[in-house]
Design a protein around this motif. Structure first.
Motif, PDB file in Angstrom:
ATOM      1  N   UNK A 145      13.130  -3.239 -23.941  1.00 19.73           N
ATOM      2  CA  UNK A 145      14.225  -4.226 -24.007  1.00 19.73           C
ATOM      3  C   UNK A 145      13.744  -5.635 -24.341  1.00 19.73           C
ATOM      4  N   UNK A 146      12.477  -5.927 -24.044  1.00 26.93           N
ATOM      5  CA  UNK A 146      11.915  -7.253 -24.311  1.00 26.93           C
ATOM      6  C   UNK A 146      11.116  -7.302 -25.616  1.00 26.93           C
ATOM      7  N   UNK A 147      11.169  -6.253 -26.421  1.00 25.89           N
ATOM      8  CA  UNK A 147      10.400  -6.235 -27.667  1.00 25.89           C
ATOM      9  C   UNK A 147      10.832  -7.379 -28.577  1.00 25.89           C
ATOM     10  N   UNK A 148       9.876  -8.064 -29.164  1.00 27.75           N
ATOM     11  CA  UNK A 148      10.175  -9.181 -30.052  1.00 27.75           C
ATOM     12  C   UNK A 148      10.187  -8.778 -31.525  1.00 27.75           C
ATOM     13  N   UNK A 277      26.212  -4.258 -32.775  1.00 28.68           N
ATOM     14  CA  UNK A 277      25.794  -3.149 -31.918  1.00 28.68           C
ATOM     15  C   UNK A 277      24.299  -3.322 -31.676  1.00 28.68           C
ATOM     16  N   UNK A 278      23.954  -4.243 -30.805  1.00 31.23           N
ATOM     17  CA  UNK A 278      22.562  -4.655 -30.658  1.00 31.23           C
ATOM     18  C   UNK A 278      21.740  -3.592 -29.953  1.00 31.23           C
ATOM     19  N   UNK A 279      20.485  -3.442 -30.404  1.00 31.44           N
ATOM     20  CA  UNK A 279      19.536  -2.505 -29.812  1.00 31.44           C
ATOM     21  C   UNK A 279      18.449  -3.250 -29.056  1.00 31.44           C
ATOM     22  N   UNK A 280      17.915  -4.319 -29.663  1.00 34.38           N
ATOM     23  CA  UNK A 280      16.822  -5.079 -29.051  1.00 34.38           C
ATOM     24  C   UNK A 280      17.175  -6.561 -29.155  1.00 34.38           C
ATOM     25  N   UNK A 281      17.497  -7.173 -28.028  1.00 34.62           N
ATOM     26  CA  UNK A 281      18.079  -8.509 -28.031  1.00 34.62           C
ATOM     27  C   UNK A 281      17.068  -9.610 -28.302  1.00 34.62           C
ATOM     28  N   UNK A 282      15.775  -9.347 -28.123  1.00 37.01           N
ATOM     29  CA  UNK A 282      14.750 -10.365 -28.383  1.00 37.01           C
ATOM     30  C   UNK A 282      14.241 -10.309 -29.827  1.00 37.01           C
ATOM     31  N   UNK A 283      14.600  -9.297 -30.572  1.00 40.15           N
ATOM     32  CA  UNK A 283      13.967  -9.027 -31.859  1.00 40.15           C
ATOM     33  C   UNK A 283      14.875  -9.383 -33.027  1.00 40.15           C
ATOM     34  N   UNK A 284      14.445 -10.259 -33.945  1.00 31.75           N
ATOM     35  CA  UNK A 284      15.221 -10.482 -35.162  1.00 31.75           C
ATOM     36  C   UNK A 284      15.227  -9.223 -36.018  1.00 31.75           C
ATOM     37  N   UNK A 370      19.647  -8.207 -12.137  1.00 32.43           N
ATOM     38  CA  UNK A 370      18.608  -7.816 -13.093  1.00 32.43           C
ATOM     39  C   UNK A 370      19.068  -8.065 -14.522  1.00 32.43           C
ATOM     40  N   UNK A 371      20.300  -7.676 -14.822  1.00 34.17           N
ATOM     41  CA  UNK A 371      20.827  -7.857 -16.178  1.00 34.17           C
ATOM     42  C   UNK A 371      21.046  -9.337 -16.453  1.00 34.17           C
ATOM     43  N   UNK A 372      21.489 -10.044 -15.439  1.00 31.89           N
ATOM     44  CA  UNK A 372      21.678 -11.485 -15.570  1.00 31.89           C
ATOM     45  C   UNK A 372      20.372 -12.165 -15.958  1.00 31.89           C
ATOM     46  N   UNK A 373      19.310 -11.815 -15.271  1.00 30.43           N
ATOM     47  CA  UNK A 373      18.004 -12.407 -15.580  1.00 30.43           C
ATOM     48  C   UNK A 373      17.540 -12.020 -16.972  1.00 30.43           C
ATOM     49  N   UNK A 374      17.840 -10.790 -17.363  1.00 31.73           N
ATOM     50  CA  UNK A 374      17.468 -10.343 -18.707  1.00 31.73           C
ATOM     51  C   UNK A 374      18.152 -11.201 -19.775  1.00 31.73           C
ATOM     52  N   UNK A 375      19.436 -11.446 -19.617  1.00 31.00           N
ATOM     53  CA  UNK A 375      20.176 -12.251 -20.591  1.00 31.00           C
ATOM     54  C   UNK A 375      19.641 -13.675 -20.622  1.00 31.00           C
ATOM     55  N   UNK A 376      19.374 -14.240 -19.464  1.00 31.71           N
ATOM     56  CA  UNK A 376      18.830 -15.600 -19.414  1.00 31.71           C
ATOM     57  C   UNK A 376      17.457 -15.667 -20.056  1.00 31.71           C
ATOM     58  N   UNK A 377      16.597 -14.680 -19.772  1.00 31.40           N
ATOM     59  CA  UNK A 377      15.275 -14.647 -20.409  1.00 31.40           C
ATOM     60  C   UNK A 377      15.415 -14.593 -21.924  1.00 31.40           C
ATOM     61  N   UNK A 378      16.371 -13.808 -22.390  1.00 29.44           N
ATOM     62  CA  UNK A 378      16.581 -13.662 -23.831  1.00 29.44           C
ATOM     63  C   UNK A 378      17.021 -14.976 -24.461  1.00 29.44           C
ATOM     64  N   UNK A 379      17.988 -15.627 -23.861  1.00 28.87           N
ATOM     65  CA  UNK A 379      18.462 -16.903 -24.401  1.00 28.87           C
ATOM     66  C   UNK A 379      17.348 -17.941 -24.412  1.00 28.87           C
ATOM     67  N   UNK A 380      16.576 -17.989 -23.332  1.00 29.77           N
ATOM     68  CA  UNK A 380      15.459 -18.939 -23.289  1.00 29.77           C
ATOM     69  C   UNK A 380      14.459 -18.648 -24.396  1.00 29.77           C
TER      70      UNK A 380
END
Length: 737
Positions: A145-148, A277-284, A370-380
């Motif tokens: 989920x954190x893949x860039x 339909x996003x798969x990996x939120x950190x990855x362009x 957990x999901x909340x932190x994931x979204x915040x990490x992604x936005x940051x």
């Protein structure tokens, strides 16, 4: 272009022995050269140690690569290392021993000697008990989920099985021809002195566009059509138009091949073109990169942002945290479902099915911590590492639902995003509704959040179509929609004003079609909105009738001029400024072809309208009274009907406004609107002493008098003025000299 180079110390990857660096823009050259040095190749076996549970995802350090993965209910986790992006089987599989590689709910490991370019994935085991919300399957190859960065094959395989692992003898897994994998990247881009632009909301003119669609058409020119680098080619055009922010439709990783429908007219397999339909939120999205080397899309996205910033243009991303590409219980298992289904999604009471407030099969459990932190990490990440200036949140009302799907008064996620120290100055825009019936326009929680104003779109369309009783609504929209926002303590800039957006007709089609024409989408014209408030003025679709075409041109000018004299933040749909058409398709989500691509030959064909739009953007900038971040006071605006009297807000279809200004806001303005199908004579208000009215905008006039340059307005000699049918006039008070 890439070949193996044996004997190089490091992880699995590819070395470029012939890359045409001349194809790249100067802004990416250093990063590409650095990447080619750092992309290593396979070692036979890597050694490893326990690693660290933080930070989440993959991080490089001097000794290698640290992996950290969240899964609360997993019983076993395997890290898979691949020789390269094309490999279908891992060359090394490491099972993480929970005695050494698990801290709380975090599974972690450090691969020693590895580096940028390492290709990896996971397998995870745990209870396969849908009745309890768990859907673990140790055969599934899962994305981080954190893949860039991802590396995807030309045709995705969603079986996601690996022959290494735990299938039973009587249930052997298929052997996929290709699978999607993660690629380790590094933060080595040369940003030079790039900093956030922090444009005031009042300075924004937003251009909503699609990375691929902007430059994919053969007429766009350039060497990197349909890509991040292709966007750079269009920056001079955007700057000359007067755009100060670009809002990109989703560009976080998605599967373009997930659509199984076929165009019945051509037999063409349709795609997920829009990317919602996003798969990996950190990855362009890799497909918008040049593929010069694995992970190059990260550097090329950064190069695009850097170039836009140099031109004074902010970058806003359309993000889709409301659901994922895994769909409902029949959908593919890609990452979240196979890692911890019951935590990442809002489930029905039977735990087997998904609550579907998104209309796309599932709903993310956004207010689970957990999901909340994931979204915040992604936005940051997108702000700090990718230098993004702001976000538009798709179906943002879902972010205000709790773990049971109920809307809560003060949603913790929305408050955290607004108050986060890293995100404190980024622009936040909500699509303030969802498919579950939560329409929160004007009521979206938090003063920092601006909103797509659906009332603006509908009311302005209905007024200019000539619907009765719309004068009052038009006046409210022109004034920043105080009736929608003021009661909640918000300001005009909380209203993102738009007449068209990606979802619906283009501006050209809004005045050319009375009904949608979506048969090419393969759904028998059932998809897409049926309520478009559009008109064709006598003929459905293109016509050679000069009378109809004159009306259509005038209406397009009316829409653009109204948008750009309204308080609030204007957003233009990309291509509308040169009359782009989707042939009546109001839901082109699946059309990766000339229906959606920008035909740049229209720039010359419709040059006069393009210059009108550019002139109106410049006019708005010259008159700051139109974009102030506060609502008009009663003494700031006088409204009148053609006779100069108080309007009948429910009966008049022609109205005028006299905008009184303060010294720093420039000269006074008079706006005249006539949606009647016949001319109307307006009695003009008296201009300030020593001044007279000059006509600066007339949507019925031919260039250059449709929008005049400063000092070239048409002086008004009479106390009254005829405004032609379905047209608009803007007068400016200047010294009579």
């Amino acid at each position: 272009m890439f070949s193996r180079r044996d004997g190089c110390d490091g992880a699995g990857g590819w070395f470029a022995d012939s890359v045409d660096l001349e194809l790249l823009s100067d802004s990416t050259m250093k990063s590409v050269e650095r990447a080619l040095d750092l992309v290593p190749v396979k070692k036979p076996v890597f050694s490893y140690c326990a690693g660290s549970p933080l930070p989440h995802g993959v991080h490089l350090h001097k000794g290698g690569v640290n992996f950290a993965l969240f899964s609360r209910h997993a019983t076993r986790v395997w890290l898979l290392l691949f020789e390269d992006i094309h490999a279908t089987e891992p060359f090394q599989t490491i099972e993480l021993d929970p005695r050494h590689h698990k801290t709380g709910d975090m599974w972690h490991i450090c691969i020693e000697g590895a580096g940028r370019g390492l290709v990896y994935a996971y397998r995870v085991d745990g209870p396969n008990a849908p009745e309890h919300g768990h859907r673990f399957d140790s055969r599934r190859i899962l994305l981080d989920p954190y893949a860039t960065a991802l590396a995807s094959p030309p045709c995705w395989d969603f079986s996601g099985f690996c022959s290494t692992g735990a299938p039973t003898a009587d249930d052997p897994p298929p052997h996929p021809p290709a699978i999607v994998k993660n690629v380790v990247t590094a933060n080595g881009f040369d940003w030079e002195d790039d900093r956030p632009l922090y444009h005031p909301w009042s300075d924004l003119v937003i251009y909503e566009t699609h990375v691929r669609g902007l430059t994919m058409h053969p007429s766009s020119g350039g060497k990197f059509r349909g890509s991040y680098l292709g966007v750079i080619d269009k920056i001079p055009y955007l700057k000359r138009l007067g755009i100060t922010a670009v809002e990109f439709m989703p560009l976080q990783e998605f599967n373009p091949h997930e659509n199984t429908l076929v165009n019945p007219e051509t037999g063409e397999r349709l795609k997920n073109y829009w990317g919602y339909n996003t798969i990996a939120f950190f990855a362009p999205y890799e497909g918008y990169g040049s593929r010069l080397y694995p992970g190059c899309q990260v550097d090329e996205f950064k190069a695009m942002v850097k170039a836009l910033h140099k031109a004074g243009i902010e970058v806003l991303l359309d993000v889709v945290f409301n659901h994922t590409a895994e769909g409902d219980e029949t959908g593919p298992t890609l990452n979240f479902r196979g890692l911890d289904n019951s935590i990442y999604y809002i489930l029905e009471e039977d735990k087997r099915r998904y609550k579907n407030y998104s209309g796309c099969g599932n709903t993310m459990n956004c207010n689970h911590p957990v999901v909340r932190n994931y979204i915040l990490d992604c936005l940051r990440y997108w702000v700090v590492e990718m230098h993004v200036d702001g976000f538009r949140f798709d179906l943002a009302s879902i972010l205000g639902r709790d773990r049971n799907g109920q809307l809560v008064p003060n949603p913790p996620l929305l408050e955290q995003i607004a108050e986060d120290p890293i995100l404190r100055d980024v622009k936040l825009i909500a699509e303030a509704w969802d498919a579950g019936g939560a329409y929160l326009v004007g009521r979206f929680p938090g003063e920092r959040w601006s909103e797509w104003n659906g009332h603006y779109r509908d009311d302005v369309r209905r007024y200019w179509r000539g619907d009765p009783g719309m004068a009052g609504a038009l006046a409210s929209r022109l004034c920043g929609s105080a009736d929608v926002y003021e009661h909640s303590g918000k300001a005009p800039v909380n209203s993102i004003n738009f007449v068209t957006c990606h979802d619906g007709f283009t501006l050209n089609d809004l005045v050319s079609y009375e009904r949608k024409h979506n048969f090419a989408n393969g759904e028998n014209n059932r998809d897409g909105c049926n309520c478009n408030y559009s008109a064709n003025y006598g003929w459905e679709g293109p016509t050679d009738d000069p009378t109809i075409n004159r009306i259509r041109l005038r209406q397009m000018k009316n829409f653009m001029a109204t948008l750009l004299v309204s308080r609030g933040v204007p957003m233009i749909l990309g291509g509308d400024e040169f009359c782009r058409t989707q042939r009546g398709n109001n839901n082109a989500y699946c059309q990766d072809n000339e229906i959606s691509w920008y035909d740049w030959t229209l720039v010359e064909k419709n040059r006069d309208f393009l210059e009108f739009v550019r002139g109106m953007i410049a006019f708005r900038r010259r008159h700051p009274v139109l974009s102030r971040e506060k609502f008009y006071r009663p003494e700031d605006v006088s409204w009148f009907n053609p006779a100069g009297l108080i309007p009948d807000w429910h009966g008049d279809t022609a109205i005028g406004s006299h905008i009184h200004v303060r010294d720093e806001e420039g000269p006074e303005l008079c706006l005249l609107f006539n949606a009647h199908p016949h001319p109307v004579s307006f009695v003009l208000p008296a201009p300030p002493q020593g001044c007279r009215w000059f006509k600066m905008v007339d949507t019925d006039a031919a260039p250059p008098f449709d929008v005049c340059q400063p000092g070239h307005g048409v002086p008004q000699q009479e106390p009254s003025l005829w405004v032609q049918d379905r047209s608009m006039v803007v007068l400016v008070a200047e010294p009579s000299a």
